[in-house]
Scaffold this active site. Structure first.
Site, PDB file in Angstrom:
ATOM      1  N   LYS A  15       0.841  -1.212   0.000  1.00 27.35           N
ATOM      2  CA  LYS A  15       0.000   0.000   0.000  1.00 27.35           C
ATOM      3  C   LYS A  15       0.870   1.255   0.000  1.00 27.35           C
ATOM      4  CE  LYS A  15      -1.930  -1.081   3.971  1.00 27.35           C
ATOM      5  NZ  LYS A  15      -1.252  -2.365   4.277  1.00 27.35           N
ATOM      6  N   ARG A  90      -9.655   0.893   8.473  1.00 22.38           N
ATOM      7  CA  ARG A  90      -9.113  -0.420   8.766  1.00 22.38           C
ATOM      8  C   ARG A  90     -10.086  -1.278   9.560  1.00 22.38           C
ATOM      9  NH1 ARG A  90      -3.424   0.186   8.639  1.00 22.38           N
ATOM     10  NH2 ARG A  90      -2.291  -1.596   9.428  1.00 22.38           N
ATOM     11  N   ARG A 129      11.993  -5.810   4.898  1.00 23.44           N
ATOM     12  CA  ARG A 129      11.746  -4.370   4.714  1.00 23.44           C
ATOM     13  C   ARG A 129      12.719  -3.553   5.567  1.00 23.44           C
ATOM     14  NH1 ARG A 129       5.900  -1.813   5.446  1.00 23.44           N
ATOM     15  NH2 ARG A 129       5.981  -2.940   7.421  1.00 23.44           N
ATOM     16  N   ARG A 157      11.433  -1.796  11.023  1.00 20.62           N
ATOM     17  CA  ARG A 157      10.292  -1.438  11.862  1.00 20.62           C
ATOM     18  C   ARG A 157      10.123  -2.437  13.002  1.00 20.62           C
ATOM     19  NH1 ARG A 157       5.088   0.138   8.269  1.00 20.62           N
ATOM     20  NH2 ARG A 157       4.050  -1.179   9.799  1.00 20.62           N
ATOM     21  N   ARG A 168      -0.455  -9.057  13.252  1.00 24.13           N
ATOM     22  CA  ARG A 168      -1.007  -8.057  12.323  1.00 24.13           C
ATOM     23  C   ARG A 168      -1.845  -8.726  11.238  1.00 24.13           C
ATOM     24  NH1 ARG A 168       4.333  -5.455  10.620  1.00 24.13           N
ATOM     25  NH2 ARG A 168       3.099  -4.310   9.098  1.00 24.13           N
TER      26      ARG A 168
END
Ligand code: AP5
Ligand code: MG
Length: 211
Positions: A15, A90, A129, A157, A168
């Protein structure tokens, strides 16, 4: 009039990667609730302190708090010509609140772009990431390697650790995925297959579907 776009998809679906590029090329703001929360965390604000436990565990920040922050952002001047919402809404209550907020102003979301990537692919992507704390640029050690000279300053992160990623994903399937049906009913849902294709290829698919 610019477009009002919502980006949908699991954590790690891409996203942010797509929204940043779309916003740049369309000349409209990219509004990521995750980025807003992380900025407040870094700066140690009251909001940052309040949301830390949710972000660290991979749970959702309460709906009302999140919606108030977005509502404040959407009335800023730079949103007058459209925007790209990334990571919001969300949950069904958030989607309902956004729809109501826009309706009161005679507005509506023009497109909800759902980037569809299977869970197996997500876990690998998120563990690789890395981001640049200075510019906010997002890289991937496997799929979008950073330039060697900045490799050292990149950070991972907190919530990209495998255990938190699992939470998540669970939160996504239980609470967030139902809003795909919500936007389908509104007639603005655009599904984009997001698996096994480069960010450039996904971007092209989005541009085609937006016409
Ligand atoms: P948020 O920051 O929104 O995180 P998220 O939804 O989990 O999404 P990500 O940012 O992890 O993934 P992305 O889809 O943006 O993927 P990206 O482009 O980076 O939210 C974080 C937390 O904040 C939540 O857990 C919650 O606590 C809270 N929160 C936020 N919004 C909230 C709300 N509305 N209500 C309540 N709480 C909220 O890509 C991922 C990686 O893959 C990158 O390394 C990238 O380089 C790579 N990649 C991208 N595209 C491709 C591709 N096509 N092929 C291969 N690799 C790719
Ligand atoms: Mg993101």
């Amino acid at each position: 009039m610019g477009l009002k776009i919502v980006m949908l998809g699991a954590p790690g679906a891409g996203k942010g990667t797509q929204a940043i590029r779309m916003a740049q090329e369309m000349g409209i703001p990219h509004i990521s609730t995750g980025d807003i929360f992380r900025k407040n965390l870094r700066e140690g604000t009251d909001l940052g302190k309040e949301v830390q436990k949710y972000l660290d565990s991979g749970a959702l920040v309460p709906d009302q708090l999140t919606c108030d922050i977005v509502a404040d952002r959407l009335v800023e001047e730079d949103c007058a010509n459209g925007y790209i919402l990334d990571g919001f809404p969300r949950s069904v209550p958030q989607a309902e609140m956004l729809t109501r907020f826009l309706k009161e102003r005679g507005e509506a979301i023009d497109a909800a772009i759902n980037i569809d990537v299977p869970d197996e692919e997500i876990v690998g992507r998120l563990s690789a990431r890395r981001s640049d704390p200075e510019t906010g640029a997002v890289y991937n050690l496997i799929f979008n390697p950073p330039p060697a000279e900045i490799a050292e300053k990149l950070i991972q992160r907190e919530d990209d650790k495998p255990e938190t990623v699992q939470t998540r994903l669970k939160t996504y399937h239980e609470t967030t995925a139902p809003i795909i049906g919500f936007y389908e009913k509104l007639g603005v849902l655009k599904n984009i297959p997001g698996s096994n294709a480069s960010p450039d290829e996904i971007y092209k698919r989005i541009m085609i579907i937006l016409g």
